[in-house]
Design a protein around this motif. Sequence first.
Motif, short mmCIF file in Angstrom:
data_model
loop_
_atom_site.label_atom_id
_atom_site.label_comp_id
_atom_site.label_asym_id
_atom_site.label_seq_id
_atom_site.Cartn_x
_atom_site.Cartn_y
_atom_site.Cartn_z
N PHE A 1 0.07 2.32 5.61
CA PHE A 1 0.79 2.27 4.34
C PHE A 1 2.19 1.70 4.52
O PHE A 1 2.80 1.84 5.58
N LYS B 1 0.87 -1.18 0.00
CA LYS B 1 0.00 0.00 0.00
C LYS B 1 0.90 1.23 0.00
O LYS B 1 1.74 1.39 0.89
N LEU C 1 -2.89 10.80 7.46
CA LEU C 1 -2.95 9.98 6.25
C LEU C 1 -1.97 8.82 6.33
O LEU C 1 -2.34 7.67 6.09
N PHE C 2 -0.73 9.09 6.70
CA PHE C 2 0.30 8.06 6.72
C PHE C 2 0.01 6.96 7.73
O PHE C 2 0.44 5.82 7.55
N VAL D 1 5.72 5.87 1.36
CA VAL D 1 5.23 7.14 0.82
C VAL D 1 6.23 7.60 -0.24
O VAL D 1 7.44 7.54 -0.04
N LEU E 1 2.33 11.47 -2.75
CA LEU E 1 2.05 12.88 -2.47
C LEU E 1 2.31 13.69 -3.73
O LEU E 1 3.37 13.54 -4.35
N GLN F 1 -2.57 5.38 8.20
CA GLN F 1 -3.63 4.50 7.75
C GLN F 1 -3.11 3.16 7.22
O GLN F 1 -3.78 2.49 6.45
N VAL G 1 -2.73 5.45 -2.86
CA VAL G 1 -3.48 6.67 -2.58
C VAL G 1 -2.82 7.80 -3.35
O VAL G 1 -1.61 8.02 -3.23
N CYS G 2 -3.62 8.46 -4.16
CA CYS G 2 -3.20 9.64 -4.91
C CYS G 2 -3.56 10.84 -4.04
O CYS G 2 -4.72 11.25 -3.99
N ALA G 3 -2.59 11.38 -3.33
CA ALA G 3 -2.83 12.48 -2.40
C ALA G 3 -2.38 13.79 -3.04
O ALA G 3 -1.22 13.92 -3.46
N VAL H 1 1.38 5.58 -0.72
CA VAL H 1 0.84 6.94 -0.86
C VAL H 1 1.75 7.70 -1.82
O VAL H 1 2.97 7.67 -1.67
#
Length: 124
Positions: free
Chosen positions: A72, A2, A67-68, A75, A6, A70, A30-32, A4
């Motif tokens: 993952f 998983k 966010l982090f 990043v 940024l 969650q 995740v596209c943040a 992220v």
Amino acid sequence: MKIVVLGGLGMQGKAALLDLARSGRVQQVVCADCSLKDWDRLKAITDVSKIRPVQVDGSSKNALVALFKQGFDAVIDLLPLPFMVNAFEAALEARVPLVSTNYGKPIHRLHEPAQAAGVSLITE
């Protein structure tokens, strides 16, 4: 895995998302980004079934930490340089590895705390 990303809707971010979405080792991305206005453009060029868009304020370390944390595995920081320190400090606090395309001088002071915490923080 998983992951992220940024700055996921920027030029580098979209390229990273395309590669991650095609990887068999990646289950979720995740596209943040601060704005999701270009999300439809990304949907037009790739399968986004693994990608979840999330609006996040890169100037807020607390928002990044939330966010982090969650669950993952890593990043990828593609945010502009002014947000670099927030991203790295948030990754250290959330204890999630982070890789960035920015040079490391602004976060040099985080080397020893990251090493002590067992968190990999990688710059260009």
